[in-house]
Scaffold this active site. Structure first.
Site, PDB file in Angstrom:
ATOM      1  N   ASP A   8       0.853  -1.179   0.000  1.00 32.09           N
ATOM      2  CA  ASP A   8       0.000   0.000   0.000  1.00 32.09           C
ATOM      3  C   ASP A   8       0.892   1.232   0.000  1.00 32.09           C
ATOM      4  O   ASP A   8       1.776   1.365   0.860  1.00 32.09           O
ATOM      5  CB  ASP A   8      -0.911   0.018   1.226  1.00 32.09           C
ATOM      6  CG  ASP A   8      -2.002  -1.042   1.153  1.00 32.09           C
ATOM      7  OD1 ASP A   8      -2.066  -1.771   0.140  1.00 32.09           O
ATOM      8  OD2 ASP A   8      -2.790  -1.138   2.112  1.00 32.09           O
ATOM      9  N   ASP A 129     -15.526  -3.272  -1.492  1.00 32.56           N
ATOM     10  CA  ASP A 129     -15.103  -3.022  -0.116  1.00 32.56           C
ATOM     11  C   ASP A 129     -16.349  -2.694   0.696  1.00 32.56           C
ATOM     12  O   ASP A 129     -17.079  -1.756   0.359  1.00 32.56           O
ATOM     13  CB  ASP A 129     -14.121  -1.851  -0.065  1.00 32.56           C
ATOM     14  CG  ASP A 129     -12.991  -2.016  -1.071  1.00 32.56           C
ATOM     15  OD1 ASP A 129     -12.471  -3.141  -1.180  1.00 32.56           O
ATOM     16  OD2 ASP A 129     -12.646  -1.034  -1.747  1.00 32.56           O
TER      17      ASP A 129
END
Length: 243
Positions: A8, A129
């Site tokens: 990330d 998500d």
């Protein structure tokens, strides 16, 4: 089942968030390409990369780091975060990215998803998500009323074959993945699902693999914080699935 170690990116650095909160970022490394190289040395074949800044801004921020990663390792790299146009998808493909993940666009721009699938086929994935079964967008900063399962069915109707499913409440918490909802999503939609969020021990991977063996359609698992926190190594994760 494939293992996707995660990188990330925030301001060019490797970080991990808690439940997607940018203010809860921990910096693990300032050299993303070197992290990718270490994953490759341990046996990785795939890599999951997220431009966190891009997810919030809706435009590319960490392309320099993504370019270095792709050049550094011979892995199947998939990238998500702020990808909301065909031009952006094309830029990532030009960088050498193998799979592009659409998140917010899957909710706000079905036409983009449809055209992207038409042009790029199975190189296009959708990231779903969810908090308590409902989809969150724009870097998980905004909640919607859209049910994760319904979005999955909608994406399948547009030709999408694979999704990344994240239970946001589990992300970065090292409390185990939401296997029940992951399996339900795979079975209800018929999509291939990559599980994300909460994987903390090797047994989590074995449980997901067992569901795959039963025909649940779970194609892989993304591992982030557990690797950075030293719960186990990528090599150990890969070995656990060979047993």
């Amino acid at each position: 089942m494939f293992i996707f170690p995660a990188i990330d990116l925030k301001e060019g650095k490797v970080v991990r968030l808690l439940q997607g909160r940018m203010e809860a970022a921990t910096i693990y490394d300032e050299h993303p390409a070197e992290v990718a190289e270490e994953f490759a040395r341990q046996g990785a074949t795939h890599l999951h990369v997220v431009d966190l800044d891009g997810a919030f801004a809706g435009e590319p921020v960490n392309d320099a780091a993504i370019r270095e990663i792709v050049r550094a390792v011979p892995l199947q790299v998939q990238v998500g975060g702020g990808i909301r146009s065909l031009a952006r998808i094309g830029e990532l493909v030009e960088l050498g990215v193998k799979r592009v993940i659409l998140g917010t666009a899957a909710v706000t721009d079905r036409g983009l998803v449809e055209e992207a699938v038409r042009r790029y086929g199975e190189s296009i994935l959708v990231g779903i998500d969810a908090r308590e079964g409902r989809v969150a967008v724009k870097g998980w900063a905004e909640n919607t009323a859209v049910q994760a399962v319904q979005l999955g069915l909608d994406m399948k109707s547009l030709g999408v074959k694979r999704i990344v499913f994240t239970d946001i409440s589990r992300d970065g918490m090292l409390q185990g993945p939401n296997i029940r909802n992951t399996v339900q999503l795979a079975q209800t939609t018929g999509l291939r699902v990559i599980a994300s969020g909460g994987i903390s021990r090797l047994e989590d991977l074995r449980c997901l693999a067992q569901e795959e063996a039963r025909g649940a359609g779970i194609e892989g698992a993304i591992i982030g914080k557990a690797l950075y926190a030293g719960n186990f190594t990528l090599r150990e994760a890969l070995e656990a699935l060979r047993v």
